[in-house]
Design a protein around this motif. Structure first.
Motif, PDB file in Angstrom:
ATOM      1  N   LYS A   1       0.844  -1.203   0.000  1.00 25.39           N
ATOM      2  CA  LYS A   1       0.000   0.000   0.000  1.00 25.39           C
ATOM      3  C   LYS A   1       0.875   1.247   0.000  1.00 25.39           C
ATOM      4  O   LYS A   1       0.626   2.187  -0.762  1.00 25.39           O
ATOM      5  CB  LYS A   1      -0.879  -0.030   1.247  1.00 25.39           C
ATOM      6  CG  LYS A   1      -1.943   1.034   1.296  1.00 25.39           C
ATOM      7  CD  LYS A   1      -2.818   0.828   2.519  1.00 25.39           C
ATOM      8  CE  LYS A   1      -3.879   1.909   2.603  1.00 25.39           C
ATOM      9  NZ  LYS A   1      -4.696   1.768   3.824  1.00 25.39           N
ATOM     10  N   LYS A   2       1.910   1.219   0.827  1.00 25.24           N
ATOM     11  CA  LYS A   2       2.820   2.370   0.904  1.00 25.24           C
ATOM     12  C   LYS A   2       3.460   2.622  -0.455  1.00 25.24           C
ATOM     13  O   LYS A   2       3.583   3.758  -0.894  1.00 25.24           O
ATOM     14  CB  LYS A   2       3.932   2.089   1.925  1.00 25.24           C
ATOM     15  CG  LYS A   2       3.799   2.921   3.194  1.00 25.24           C
ATOM     16  CD  LYS A   2       5.078   2.999   3.968  1.00 25.24           C
ATOM     17  CE  LYS A   2       5.163   1.825   4.921  1.00 25.24           C
ATOM     18  NZ  LYS A   2       6.272   1.866   5.861  1.00 25.24           N
ATOM     19  N   ALA A   3       3.888   1.540  -1.093  1.00 27.30           N
ATOM     20  CA  ALA A   3       4.525   1.682  -2.405  1.00 27.30           C
ATOM     21  C   ALA A   3       3.564   2.327  -3.400  1.00 27.30           C
ATOM     22  O   ALA A   3       3.948   3.164  -4.207  1.00 27.30           O
ATOM     23  CB  ALA A   3       5.000   0.323  -2.909  1.00 27.30           C
ATOM     24  N   LEU A   4       2.299   1.925  -3.338  1.00 30.98           N
ATOM     25  CA  LEU A   4       1.308   2.479  -4.261  1.00 30.98           C
ATOM     26  C   LEU A   4       1.104   3.974  -4.030  1.00 30.98           C
ATOM     27  O   LEU A   4       0.949   4.744  -4.972  1.00 30.98           O
ATOM     28  CB  LEU A   4      -0.040   1.767  -4.101  1.00 30.98           C
ATOM     29  CG  LEU A   4      -0.153   0.377  -4.719  1.00 30.98           C
ATOM     30  CD1 LEU A   4      -1.429  -0.303  -4.262  1.00 30.98           C
ATOM     31  CD2 LEU A   4      -0.142   0.458  -6.242  1.00 30.98           C
ATOM     32  N   PHE A   5       1.119   4.372  -2.774  1.00 27.04           N
ATOM     33  CA  PHE A   5       0.903   5.791  -2.478  1.00 27.04           C
ATOM     34  C   PHE A   5       2.136   6.625  -2.747  1.00 27.04           C
ATOM     35  O   PHE A   5       2.056   7.782  -3.118  1.00 27.04           O
ATOM     36  CB  PHE A   5       0.464   5.975  -1.026  1.00 27.04           C
ATOM     37  CG  PHE A   5      -0.973   5.562  -0.803  1.00 27.04           C
ATOM     38  CD1 PHE A   5      -1.403   5.163   0.449  1.00 27.04           C
ATOM     39  CD2 PHE A   5      -1.880   5.581  -1.844  1.00 27.04           C
ATOM     40  CE1 PHE A   5      -2.719   4.771   0.653  1.00 27.04           C
ATOM     41  CE2 PHE A   5      -3.199   5.195  -1.646  1.00 27.04           C
ATOM     42  CZ  PHE A   5      -3.625   4.796  -0.391  1.00 27.04           C
TER      43      PHE A   5
END
Lengths: 171, 348
Positions: B56-60
């Motif tokens: 999720k962090k990577a996506l954001f």
């Protein structure tokens, strides 16, 4: 024993089939046998993990290294080899290292090759980058040796040694 | 995910692609895993959460991936999940799970990222018609962006490490969904498939692994993922798909020459039933839609928009019917709703 397909009824029929030039055996109940025609591709009926598990069953461990691995457990995730045999699935990325000798014959059966020739992640740990470089250099080394360009070959060999030294320092 | 989103038209069905009379859709799927973290199958809840949060962090973090909507699966109703399965946006096994699993959807639902399904990451791209290279390139691009922010499990020997060793290496599976009524009617399907398996291509039914074929729809995909480059895999399957398309076209020509009335009859019977039936099962609907589509492709019957036919193969599925009606339907009610929907959509 239970039917390999529906896992509900008792298996009464034993079927052996060639799948992509590999032999595999299955136990089926009568109901599931009706849907199973000789001509149909095996994949219409069986999921890949089941097929893989059956491939594991068929393979007899040969080398001492393989036999050793059968008793091992992955220190990272705790998966044992029998877990893998049953489900056809590994527990974590480290399992590939722990059970590598047992996986080799299997990978060879499924993919007919043991060497990755595709994409490489853009971001890699240094030691992986270096190992990849070594592989490329080794291929060059063979080429030079075949062409009898021994001076070039020697240079490449030195470069390989240099990288190997670097890797062992990093440990 | 709001209800409005489930009504967003599935663009991959709406668009026309090359050879789309026979090649319905093309799909490319990349499997990726995070280093060290246990794979989803036996991971503890905290470990699943950790994987999900890292992704999720990577996506954001990545500007190019911000368009993705991040949907934890537990936020979706049972219907919504089933709808996604029927749209081929998530696999049947995935929709049964709850904790730690999530779905990221790109614009127009052409690209989906399954998180903590069988592998930590499954990037899937779906396009209409025969567009394997483009589908792969789209998935590949997403993988490139994600890999800037994640430590992926990779071995220089065996490539990308996957849960199932059959996926290891490139971890790329490409597939084409094909409509092959003429090959079926001329009894050439079984022979074709045993030939295909010898060139590293597997064949499956409409819903992926382990299902019967419905409505003359077959999915062909590559078997091998290790030992060749991604480009070679796509090129190979593309070549095979083209050959299958050619064979289907030839079979259709022959049928048209030798059995024109028979096909016309089948198509007209399909129209007859589809336009009048009040109760129809999913299996029967797909069979009839297949005959209707063949009749239209061969210009034997009046034109019905084939994107409408594509839509119907999805909309007539159980979860979609219930989602449209906004309530649970018993199998009998589904069969009635299906018949109604077909008559409405085809303007009968």
């Amino acid at each position: 024993m239970l039917c390999d397909k529906c896992h509900e009824n008792f298996a009464t029929v034993y079927v052996s089939q060639m799948f992509n030039n590999k032999l595999s055996k299955l136990h089926l109940c009568e109901e599931c046998t009706h849907g199973f025609s000789e001509d149909a591709s095996l994949d219409l009926f069986f999921s890949i993990p089941e097929l893989l598990a059956s491939l594991f069953d068929l393979h007899v461990p040969e080398s001492p290294a393989e036999l050793l691995e059968e008793r091992k457990e992955c220190s990272n995730c705790g998966t044992s080899f029998s877990d893998i045999r049953e489900t056809g699935k590994l527990g974590c990325s480290q399992c590939y290292e722990v059970f590598k000798e047992s996986l080799k014959p299997l990978l060879k059966k499924v993919h007919t090759s043991l060497e990755h020739k595709g994409k490489v992640p853009q971001v890699l740990p240094d030691r992986v980058k270096m190992r990849l470089a070594i592989r490329k250099l080794q291929a060059k080394l063979t080429e030079y040796a075949n062409r009898e360009e021994f001076e070039q070959a020697a240079k490449v060999r030195d470069r390989i040694r240099e990288l190997e030294r670097k890797i062992s320092f990093k440990r | 995910m709001s209800e409005k989103e489930t009504k967003v038209k599935f663009t991959w069905l709406k668009g026309r692609g090359p050879e789309s009379d026979i090649a319905i859709s093309s799909r490319a799927r990349l499997a990726r895993n995070l280093e060290k973290l246990p794979f989803p199958q036996w991971a503890k809840d905290e470990e699943l959460e950790e994987a999900k949060n890292l992704i999720k962090k990577a996506l954001f973090k990545e500007p190019k991936l911000r368009e993705f909507s991040f949907i934890p699966l537990e936020k979706l109703s049972e219907w919504n999940k089933k709808v996604l399965v029927e749209e081929h946006l998530i696999s049947p096994q995935f929709q049964a799970k709850a904790k730690g699993y999530a779905l990221a959807l790109g614009k127009e639902k052409k690209i989906s990222i399954m998180i903590n399904e069988e592998d930590h990451l499954r990037i899937q791209s779906l396009l209409p018609g025969l567009q394997l290279f483009r589908a792969w390139q789209q998935a590949d691009e997403i993988d490139n962006y994600l890999s800037l922010h994640l430590k992926l499990a990779f071995s220089e020997k065996w490539g990308y490490l996957t849960v199932c060793p059959t996926n290891v290496g490139t971890a790329l599976r490409v597939s084409v969904m094909m409509h092959l009524p003429a090959l079926f009617m001329s009894k050439q399907v079984s022979k074709l498939f045993s030939t295909l398996s010898q060139v590293g291509v597997t064949v499956r039914g409409l819903f992926g692994e382990g299902t019967k074929t419905l409505g003359n729809l077959y999915q062909i995909s590559n078997q091998i993922t290790l030992g060749c480059s991604e480009n070679e895999i796509v090129k190979n399957l593309n070549g095979v798909a083209r050959q299958v398309i050619q064979r289907e076209r030839t079979a259709r020509k022959i049928l048209l020459k030798n059995a024109r009335t028979k096909i016309l009859d089948r198509a007209q019977r399909a129209i007859g039933i589809l336009s009048h039936a009040r109760i129809i099962s999913f299996e029967e609907a797909l069979e009839l839609l297949s005959m209707l589509r063949l009749g239209i492709d061969l210009e034997l019957v009046r034109q019905v928009d084939t994107t409408c036919l594509n839509e119907l193969t999805i909309l007539t599925r159980p979860a979609h019917l219930q989602s449209l009606r906004r309530k649970d339907l018993s199998p009998e009610e589904q069969d009635i709703a299906r018949a109604d929907l077909i008559r409405e959509k085809l303007n009968f």
